[in-house]
Design an enzyme around this catalytic site. Sequence first.
Site, PDB file in Angstrom:
ATOM      1  N   ASP A  55       2.255   3.221  -4.429  1.00 29.97           N
ATOM      2  CA  ASP A  55       3.279   4.094  -3.885  1.00 29.97           C
ATOM      3  C   ASP A  55       3.260   5.531  -3.971  1.00 29.97           C
ATOM      4  OD1 ASP A  55       5.771   4.391  -2.397  1.00 29.97           O
ATOM      5  OD2 ASP A  55       6.906   3.951  -4.353  1.00 29.97           O
ATOM      6  N   ASP A  97       0.235   6.913  -1.317  1.00 34.49           N
ATOM      7  CA  ASP A  97       0.508   7.358   0.031  1.00 34.49           C
ATOM      8  C   ASP A  97       1.108   8.221   0.502  1.00 34.49           C
ATOM      9  OD1 ASP A  97       2.915   6.261  -0.786  1.00 34.49           O
ATOM     10  OD2 ASP A  97       3.277   4.510   0.439  1.00 34.49           O
ATOM     11  N   GLY A  98       2.031   8.733  -0.350  1.00 38.95           N
ATOM     12  CA  GLY A  98       2.793  10.068  -0.207  1.00 38.95           C
ATOM     13  C   GLY A  98       1.805  11.300  -0.264  1.00 38.95           C
ATOM     14  N   ARG A 146       0.842  13.885   2.839  1.00 31.26           N
ATOM     15  CA  ARG A 146       0.883  15.254   2.799  1.00 31.26           C
ATOM     16  C   ARG A 146      -0.431  16.044   2.798  1.00 31.26           C
ATOM     17  NH1 ARG A 146       4.195  13.551  -1.068  1.00 31.26           N
ATOM     18  NH2 ARG A 146       2.552  13.852  -2.890  1.00 31.26           N
ATOM     19  N   THR A 152       4.842   9.875   8.912  1.00 36.40           N
ATOM     20  CA  THR A 152       5.356   9.463   9.900  1.00 36.40           C
ATOM     21  C   THR A 152       6.495   8.478   9.628  1.00 36.40           C
ATOM     22  OG1 THR A 152       4.074   7.329   9.488  1.00 36.40           O
ATOM     23  CG2 THR A 152       3.091   9.233  11.040  1.00 36.40           C
ATOM     24  N   ASP A 194       7.109   1.949   3.284  1.00 39.34           N
ATOM     25  CA  ASP A 194       7.180   2.126   2.159  1.00 39.34           C
ATOM     26  C   ASP A 194       8.267   1.751   1.429  1.00 39.34           C
ATOM     27  OD1 ASP A 194       5.939   3.313  -0.311  1.00 39.34           O
ATOM     28  OD2 ASP A 194       7.694   4.669  -0.132  1.00 39.34           O
ATOM     29  N   ASP A 215       8.840  -1.704  -1.028  1.00 39.86           N
ATOM     30  CA  ASP A 215       9.560  -1.493  -2.535  1.00 39.86           C
ATOM     31  C   ASP A 215      10.797  -2.347  -2.611  1.00 39.86           C
ATOM     32  OD1 ASP A 215       7.832   0.502  -2.988  1.00 39.86           O
ATOM     33  OD2 ASP A 215       9.265   2.225  -2.467  1.00 39.86           O
TER      34      ASP A 215
END
Length: 305
Positions: free
Chosen positions: A86, A89-90, A94, A100, A107, A111
Amino acid sequence: MSVRTRRQKAAATAAVDEQPAPTENGVAHASSTPKKVEKGPQENIFLFWPNLVGYARVILAVASLYYMPLHPRTCSFLYSISCLLDALDGYLARLFHQSTTFGSVLDMVTDRCTTACLLVFLSSAWPRYSIIFQGLISLDLASHYMHMYATLSMGGAGQSHKAVDSSRSWILHKYYTSRTVLFLFCLFNELFFIGLYLLSFSSPSLSPSLLQPPPHTEPMTAQPGNPAHPPADTLFASPWSAGALELARANKIDSMLPWVITIVSCPIMAIKQGINVIQLVKASNWLAEGDLAKRRADRAAGKLA
């Protein structure tokens, strides 16, 4: 108009378009095709790196659910990897400038669904406390759905649910804008439920059915999360089969580490649930403010008495 005048007009049009217009017998067609405008490269949002990681998280989560009833080690490993991705992916979003709306929603949905599935298992492992787990599922889903809907209503389709102004709620602002705070709260929240899941396989004080029955007595009925009964030799034709060996290993899980994980993560999990309550209340107030503003506008326009 003479043929010569028509030719001059066709030549002038060709000079503007930098491409000669097709003619027939020296006369330009009226329906000549205009020059196409060049477009940039087409991008496939579904194949962005952060979204590929999101798909991997879904696959790992589904695999963990498959192993959840009788394979606590495998399930915990797969579930933990899915949760840790998790943060990846962030970072990729960046790094490659690939943030998007689809990825953000994917995401959040991943969760919510993975946590809800784990809580459903805990409800079946401990039916006496199922109402608590059901309440946590409802709070988590309602809080995040109403928060996302409220932020979209206030800011439009391009508004992120993490963009909370400090004037509206400094707690939610700090929670969503600090990546460290958000990561730690989500991490310890999941660790708490993973700890409870492991305790359902290892702690007789919480799961009395883990206690082996006295000799020459009938074994108790097996329950989800409590695989000690009936004995493995009554479930599997071969005591050396993969299922029998895994069942034997599950019965020998030491409860020390699950207790440490559960106790350490419990305070942060409790604060996280408090934040969910605040988020639910704030989102309800923001939606009500929008309703009042719309009614004032309608009344000013004469639509309401």
